[in-house]
Design an enzyme around this catalytic site. Structure first.
Site, short mmCIF file in Angstrom:
data_model
loop_
_atom_site.label_atom_id
_atom_site.label_comp_id
_atom_site.label_asym_id
_atom_site.label_seq_id
_atom_site.Cartn_x
_atom_site.Cartn_y
_atom_site.Cartn_z
N GLU A 89 0.87 -1.17 0.00
CA GLU A 89 0.00 0.00 0.00
C GLU A 89 0.91 1.23 0.00
OE1 GLU A 89 -2.97 1.51 3.34
OE2 GLU A 89 -3.21 -0.62 2.88
N ASP B 284 -3.81 10.48 9.71
CA ASP B 284 -2.51 9.87 10.01
C ASP B 284 -1.87 10.45 11.26
OD1 ASP B 284 -2.12 8.03 7.74
OD2 ASP B 284 -2.36 9.84 6.56
#
Length: 244
Positions: free
Chosen positions: A34, A45
């Site tokens: 990924e 994130d």
């Protein structure tokens, strides 16, 4: 055998390291890759991956550059490559143009966590099908069973089950939420379930994948790329330690 998906942000440690990292992940025995497309405001994130995004952008990584790098090595890569990112840069690039370029560059699927499912269904699903690209939605412990089934029905490739409702790499994330993992395992889902967020070791990986099809490791791997001078050796050792 449980599947291992390794995430890294494109354009780190150096701009031209992408191909080497992809090759290394494949050669070390991971089942899929990924790749994060750097973005200036990666809200989902944690600090490590935010730092990776900043460095990648400083290094000059762009969507165009990444697709160019992927196209150059697509004949050497035989495990799925999934691009993960945010919808705005993709829309700026042009959604259909982006999907066409992904298809030409050997990308097999996309994850765009901030694309609402309704919008996906109405405006984008047919474009992904046209270019034979998978699309993966995320579920969390807060997602209702009904919605999990709905998001699974829209997904292809796999369903991404976030282990806890926190940002990536959160030290306090509850890694093994038994009720949640059992609930996922009991639902009539059509896609394999991959668990992500917070996996740092073989023990973590085995724990969370007991009732799932595989696990996704991001922060722990990105940390190696950001911190280690000898990142190639340490990255290989790390993947071997999970898969071994």
């Amino acid at each position: 055998m449980k599947k291992l998906n390794i995430y890294f942000t494109a354009g780190i440690p150096q701009l031209e390291d992408t191909a080497d990292i992809i090759q290394l992940i494949q050669d070390s025995g991971a089942d899929m890759i990924e790749i994060g497309m750097p973005y200036s405001d990666p809200v989902a994130d944690g600090p490590v991956i935010q730092k990776a995004h900043e460095l990648a952008l400083q290094n000059g990584m762009t969507i165009e550059k990444l697709l160019f790098q992927l196209k150059a090595i697509k004949d050497k890569i035989n495990i799925p490559i999934i691009l993960m990112g945010y919808i705005n840069p993709v829309l700026s690039f042009g959604f259909e143009k982006f999907c066409a370029a992904c298809s030409e560059s050997g990308v097999s699927g996309l994850i765009l966590p901030d694309l609402p499912p309704i919008e996906f269904e109405k405006n984008y699903q047919h474009i992904l099908k046209q270019f034979n690209l998978n699309f993966t939605f995320l579920v969390t412990p807060e997602t209702s069973d009904e919605r999990m089934i709905y998001l699974d029905s829209l997904s292809s490739g796999f369903l991404y089950a976030v282990s806890s409702s926190s940002t990536t790499g959160n030290e306090n994330a509850v890694l093994k939420n038994e009720d949640y993992l059992s609930r996922l395992a009991a639902l009539p889902l059509k896609n394999p379930v991959m668990i992500g967020f917070g996996i740092k070791s073989k023990e973590d990986f085995e724990n969370v994948t007991e009732k799932a099809d595989g696990g996704i490791i991001g922060t722990a791997f990105v940390n190696i790329l950001l911190q280690d001078r000898d990142w190639k050796k340490n990255a290989i050792d790390f993947i071997h330690s999970i898969k071994g």
